[in-house]
Each structure stands twice: as C-alpha cells, then as structure tokens.
Design a protein around this motif. Structure first.
Motif, PDB file in Angstrom:
ATOM      1  N   PHE A 260      46.395  34.342  24.618  1.00 40.56           N
ATOM      2  CA  PHE A 260      45.659  34.937  23.498  1.00 40.56           C
ATOM      3  C   PHE A 260      44.208  35.244  23.894  1.00 40.56           C
ATOM      4  O   PHE A 260      43.653  36.272  23.503  1.00 40.56           O
ATOM      5  N   SER A 261      43.609  34.341  24.680  1.00 38.60           N
ATOM      6  CA  SER A 261      42.214  34.540  25.093  1.00 38.60           C
ATOM      7  C   SER A 261      42.072  35.793  25.939  1.00 38.60           C
ATOM      8  O   SER A 261      41.112  36.566  25.777  1.00 38.60           O
ATOM      9  N   GLY A 262      43.006  36.015  26.861  1.00 36.28           N
ATOM     10  CA  GLY A 262      42.956  37.216  27.687  1.00 36.28           C
ATOM     11  C   GLY A 262      43.074  38.488  26.875  1.00 36.28           C
ATOM     12  O   GLY A 262      42.345  39.460  27.102  1.00 36.28           O
ATOM     13  N   HIS A 414      34.815  38.056  33.313  1.00 41.68           N
ATOM     14  CA  HIS A 414      35.541  37.970  34.595  1.00 41.68           C
ATOM     15  C   HIS A 414      34.849  36.944  35.496  1.00 41.68           C
ATOM     16  O   HIS A 414      34.667  37.172  36.699  1.00 41.68           O
ATOM     17  N   ALA A 415      34.484  35.826  34.888  1.00 36.42           N
ATOM     18  CA  ALA A 415      33.757  34.783  35.608  1.00 36.42           C
ATOM     19  C   ALA A 415      34.336  33.417  35.221  1.00 36.42           C
ATOM     20  O   ALA A 415      33.722  32.682  34.441  1.00 36.42           O
ATOM     21  N   PRO A 416      35.501  33.071  35.746  1.00 35.03           N
ATOM     22  CA  PRO A 416      36.154  31.822  35.325  1.00 35.03           C
ATOM     23  C   PRO A 416      35.367  30.567  35.684  1.00 35.03           C
ATOM     24  O   PRO A 416      35.360  29.601  34.908  1.00 35.03           O
ATOM     25  N   LEU A 417      34.708  30.545  36.845  1.00 32.03           N
ATOM     26  CA  LEU A 417      33.944  29.350  37.213  1.00 32.03           C
ATOM     27  C   LEU A 417      32.780  29.126  36.254  1.00 32.03           C
ATOM     28  O   LEU A 417      32.506  27.993  35.831  1.00 32.03           O
ATOM     29  N   THR A 418      32.087  30.194  35.908  1.00 33.12           N
ATOM     30  CA  THR A 418      30.995  30.081  34.940  1.00 33.12           C
ATOM     31  C   THR A 418      31.504  29.538  33.621  1.00 33.12           C
ATOM     32  O   THR A 418      30.898  28.640  33.017  1.00 33.12           O
ATOM     33  N   ARG A 448      41.996  40.927  33.753  1.00 31.69           N
ATOM     34  CA  ARG A 448      41.932  41.757  34.956  1.00 31.69           C
ATOM     35  C   ARG A 448      43.106  42.722  35.047  1.00 31.69           C
ATOM     36  O   ARG A 448      42.998  43.795  35.653  1.00 31.69           O
ATOM     37  N   TYR A 449      44.238  42.355  34.465  1.00 32.52           N
ATOM     38  CA  TYR A 449      45.405  43.238  34.480  1.00 32.52           C
ATOM     39  C   TYR A 449      45.108  44.530  33.712  1.00 32.52           C
ATOM     40  O   TYR A 449      45.500  45.627  34.127  1.00 32.52           O
ATOM     41  N   ASN A 454      34.581  43.747  34.526  1.00 31.30           N
ATOM     42  CA  ASN A 454      34.109  43.333  33.216  1.00 31.30           C
ATOM     43  C   ASN A 454      33.420  44.492  32.505  1.00 31.30           C
ATOM     44  O   ASN A 454      33.238  45.573  33.079  1.00 31.30           O
ATOM     45  N   ALA A 455      33.006  44.255  31.260  1.00 33.55           N
ATOM     46  CA  ALA A 455      32.480  45.343  30.435  1.00 33.55           C
ATOM     47  C   ALA A 455      31.224  45.964  31.035  1.00 33.55           C
ATOM     48  O   ALA A 455      30.993  47.175  30.917  1.00 33.55           O
TER      49      ALA A 455
END
Length: 613
Positions: A260-262, A414-418, A448-449, A454-455
C-alpha cells in the motif's frame, strides 16, 4: 528636493562600494591565510563544522519563527467566530508569503529540492545567497498560518545555500562546494529531527546520489554538529513512541502495508507534482493566493488534521489517542462510529497531499516531506485500525503508524535508508528495524516499478533534461559545438568520380559531405564504400550523386551530447553529420566524444581522489 535625493543616493552608493571593496579585501586575506595554514582536505572539514553550526541554527530559528507565527495566527483566530479561522488563516499565510516573495525577495528565492538539484548539475553548485534566509521567513508564514505543507524542504534548501555560499566565499572548487551544499542540507535535517544519521543518509541518497568516503566524512561532521546545536537550543523530541517490539505473526500485514505504501507513494508523486505546478494559473499571483488559500481552508474545515504540518495529530495517534481526530471536527459525533472513523482516516491518506499541492500551487512555501510522513502515518493507522476491527488479529497500531511513515518516505524519496533510520531515530523505535526494512524495501520496489526516479528528478528529466546519472551529467557538461570537426571536405552531387578521385589524392579524410549550392546536405560518401569503384574502368558518366548514400542519422547542432552518444551506440556508427537550421555544419566523431568524456571524468574526480588519499 530632487538634488538632495540624488546626493543622498550617491552617498549611499559610495558607502556600499566601499563596504564591498573591504569585503573583497577581507575575502582575499582569508583565502591567502587558509592556503598557508591548511591543505584543502583539512579546510573542508573545518568548513563542514562551520556549515553544520549555521545549518543547525537555521533549523532552530525556523522552529521558533513557526512557533511565533502560530501564536500570531491564534490571536487572529480569537477575533473571528469559531471554525472560520480554519477557513481564513491559510489564505492569510499564503498571501503574506506571496507578498514577501514578490515585494521584498523580488522572486529571487528558488523553491524546492528540485531547484537545488538543478543548481548542482547546471550551476556548479552555486545558490543565490538570499536563499539562506528567505525560506525561513516565507515557509514560517505559510506553515505558521495553517498551510498544509512541511518545513523540511525549506530547511534543506536553506542549509544548502549556507554550504554553497560558504564554498563561494572561500573560492572552493565545484566538488568542494557540492560537498558543503550537501553538508548544509544534512545539518538542517539533523537539527529539525534530531536525527544525525538520517541527515547524512538524506544528503547521500537524495542530494548527491552516491556514497563515497571523501564525501561521507564532511557530511557526518556537519550533520552531527547540526544535531548538537539543535539539541542544545531546542531539545524537544519530535515524536515519542513506546513499543515492546513486534510480533512475527504481524509480518504479512507489514508486507501488505509495504505494498500500500508503494502505491500511495506513486499517488503522492503524481498528484503532488501536478498541483505544485500551479492552480488558478490564469489569475495573477495575489488572486491565486487568496483563491487557493480559501480552497485549502474549506478542506481544513472539513478535515482539521490537515492544518499545518499535522505533527500534533501524528503524535496523538502514536500515543493511541485516536479520539484526538474528533477535535475541532464539525461531525465529531459521527466519528464515534468505527466505520465512519475508518473512512475519515482513509480520506486523510488521500487528501493530505491534495491540500499540500494546493498550498504550494497557490504560492505558499514548504515541502512534501512532512505531508508524506503524515500520509504514511495515517496509512499505517488505516491498515492496523481496519484489521483490528475485524477481530482476526490485534495489531499494534503505534508500530504500524511509525512503519507507515518509513514506507511512504521510502517510496516518495526513493531513499529507503533515509526512511528507515529517520523513523527509527525520531520515534526511538529501534526495536522495529525488521518491519521498517520490510515495508521500506517493498514500498521502494513498487514505487521504482512505476517511476524510475523520485519526484524531484522526474520533473527535472522531463522539463529541463537534467539527469541524475553520472555518465549522462558528464556528457551534458560537454558542448557539442566544441566536438564538431568543421575542417571537412564537401563535394557537389554533380561532380564526376574522376574529379572526386583527384580530391581523394590530396586528403586523408574517409568521409565526405555531399552538399548543394545552398549548403544543404544531400548525402555522404564513405571511402570504404566506394573503394571498389577504383577498379571500375567504366565510370566516365558516373557522378557523386550515383555513389553517395544517406547518412544513418543526422545530429542537430543544439542536441545534448548525451543524446548524441545514444545515437552512436544505437547505430554502431563512428562519424555522423551535424546540421543547423537545415544546413550542414560538420562531422562529429565518436572517438573525439569519448576522448573529451575522459577529460571531463578526470577533471570531476581529481578532487575526490585527492580527498580519498
């Protein structure tokens, strides 16, 4: 009176020139001193401390400015009937922001992280100095009066402007300015959230886009310094989360939240970008500000949690106090019913980014960072609260709220570590690392799919042809007109082959342009292709037009070099003709292009190699 005014103006101008001259002399003296006392690597570390202190101070000042504006807006709200303040205050804040930007700032302020990235790629990391304070004033006006946006983007740009102008003052290289720019951004994020690790990761993942040790150390120093300054001057923790951990049985539901988050991240990027580009665009800026502000006020009147950043409501639901959503609501009694409350929460998930887009599109200043966290928090609440109502399993609502914030941030930035470390640091939810990683990773993959970037980068790629890829950026730093071979041999299409052979004997060229009297390109002749004609004795009537061929592609004089390289790769060609306004200009060679690319690569990386030693 006119003479007196002119005389005063001359005095003021003379004084300004004197101060400017003194400033330049001071700048020269300082640069000479630091060149004698320190090497570039050490000085960059000193500069990162300085930038970290200023970035942290800017974040604290912004917090206090917003607090002041909120107090002022409450006083204004006390003078109007209850609920009408929700309708009017956002319009006042946006109107004041637009007036400040137009009348005082003179439209010099560059909004958004997208413009920051553009300055790195196109302007050698130079940012106008007034961006170091203009965002503090304008964003506090917008958010303090109820604008539904966040303060994170303004503080990122403010910190970046501090870093960039520090580098300009000390006449540092583009690479060093870029590092200090990112260091200022990291310090701002660290001070706002009291999250130094997330500040570093944000700068690496979003601003710079690559992780290297020479870049990492200054960012770490600046971020830690900014966090210390923020902690000393404003020690309040943004969120407090009490958790005893997570249950393995809940893992499928965390995966569901990740999906849902994606999808919501894709929605945020699409809707937010479209609205930020402007609403009521046919109207002048002040009409747009009032109309957009009133439209935002209607939304806030219907959904009070949309007011401002929304952190008050996010902390309330983290504490398990869902009843706080009834505060100041026109239909508080209805929200006592679980189904209505579920629909209300679901509406907040989708409407928050609409409110943010209206705020920014009408002329307000802010960002989508906090709104994204808000959306993720209520998405997590929606999933947990909805599943708990079924009675199948009891999920820890607070955990899902915290993890939902990370999922939304991961997908949007698009920054999963952050996202993982930011939420872990600001909530203290280190026990939730596994759910944070699962949800952030799934959200990132799905986002990413649908969107490769990112925006911020999507808009730059499509609107300004600015690309985050290092190869693409380095290619576009090259100018095509410097790569064109204009010392070509041109022949007429009516020329006989005998005459062409005489020309061949005097040149080493292996490609020839066939042009008419108006210098229009008619075709090309490849030496290898006509070699067999040497042995053909019956070519008295044969002309150049008989043996010329159409080139595999034409290169436009204004075409980006990255696009030219793509054409070369797709055609497996080594030389192509260049035309300008329909007329032949010369040939561009792939070997020359690659050689120039190598020179740019060496120039860009020599500073990084020096700092790595």
């Amino acid at each position: 009176m006119v003479k007196y005014t002119a005389y005063c103006f001359k005095i003021i101008t003379f004084a300004l020139h004197q101060h400017l001259a003194m400033f330049k002399k001071l700048n020269i003296y300082i640069n000479h001193w630091r060149a004698r006392q320190t090497n570039s690597r050490t000085f960059l570390l000193y500069s990162s401390v300085y930038v970290g202190i200023l970035g942290g101070l800017a974040a604290v000042v912004l917090k206090y400015l917003v607090h002041f504006m909120e107090e002022l807006s409450r006083e204004l709200a006390a003078r109007v009937p209850y609920h009408y303040s929700f309708l009017l205050l956002p319009a006042v804040g946006i109107l004041l922001t637009v007036a400040y930007q137009h009348l005082i700032n003179r439209d010099s302020m560059q909004k958004g992280i997208g413009n920051l990235l553009m300055n790195i790629k196109r302007n050698k990391a130079n940012i106008k100095h007034d961006n170091a304070y203009a965002h503090l004033i304008s964003s506090s006006l917008t958010v303090g009066f109820g604008g539904s946006s966040g303060l994170e983007a303004p503080i990122v740009v403010t910190g970046a402007a501090i870093g960039s102008n520090t580098g300009r003052f000390f006449k540092l290289s583009t690479y060093e300015k870029t590092v200090l720019l990112a260091a200022g951004s990291a310090a701002g994020i660290a001070a706002v959230f009291n999250s130094p690790i997330a500040g570093v990761l944000f700068a690496l993942e979003v601003i710079i886009g690559e992780i290297t040790i020479p870049t990492f150390i200054p960012l770490l120093i600046a971020s830690a310094t900014g966090a210390v300054v923020g902690k000393l001057l404003n020690p309040r923790q943004l969120f407090h989360l009490v958790t005893e951990g997570w249950l393995v049985q809940a893992l499928p539901f965390y995966a569901l939240l990740g999906i849902f988050s994606g999808l919501v991240a894709v929605y945020i990027n699409k809707v937010g970008h479209d609205l930020e580009r402007g609403i009521f665009t046919k109207q002048n800026r002040y009409v747009r500000a009032i109309a957009g502000g009133l439209l935002l006020g209607v939304l806030i009147l219907l959904f009070p949690p949309l007011f401002g950043e929304g952190y008050h409501y996010m902390q309330a639901i983290l504490n398990g106090n869902i009843e706080a959503l009834k505060e100041e609501s026109l239909y508080a009694d209805w929200l006592s019913k679980p189904l209505i409350m579920l629909l209300f929460i679901g509406a907040l998930v989708f409407i928050k980014i609409v409110a943010t887009g209206i705020t920014l599109g009408a002329g307000g200043n802010g960002g989508t960072f906090a709104p994204t966290m808000f959306t993720g928090a209520f998405l997590g609440l929606l999933v947990a609260y909805g599943i708990n109502q079924t009675g199948l399993i009891h999920l820890n609502t607070s955990n899902f709220i915290a993890v939902g914030m990370a999922g939304a941030l991961s997908g949007v930035l698009h920054a999963p570590l952050t996202a993982i470390f930011l939420i872990a640091e600001i909530t203290g939810g280190y026990l939730l690392f596994i759910p944070l990683m699962v949800v952030s990773a799934i959200s990132y993959i799905i986002s990413r799919y649908f969107k490769s970037y990112n925006a911020y980068w999507e808009s730059l790629i499509h609107e300004k042809d600015i690309h985050p890829d290092q190869d693409h950026s380095m290619l576009n730093e090259m100018r095509l007109d410097t790569l064109i071979n204009k010392k070509y041999v041109a022949v007429d299409p009516d020329m006989s082959l005998d005459d062409l052979y005489h020309i061949l004997a005097t040149t080493t060229a292996n490609i020839f342009a066939v042009v008419d009297a108006d210098h229009q390109l008619k075709g090309v002749i490849w030496m290898d292709a006509i070699r067999k004609e040497f042995f053909n004795t019956d070519h008295a009537q044969t002309t150049v037009a008989d043996v010329m061929v159409a080139p595999p592609a034409l290169i436009s004089y204004n075409q980006p070099v990255s696009s030219v390289m793509t054409v070369f790769d797709n055609l497996d060609a080594w030389q192509l003709p260049v035309v300008r306004d329909g007329k032949f200009v010369g040939f561009v060679s792939k070997s020359v292009l690659l050689d120039q690319y190598r020179q740019v690569f060496i120039k860009q990386h020599k500073h990084a190699d020096f700092f790595a030693k």
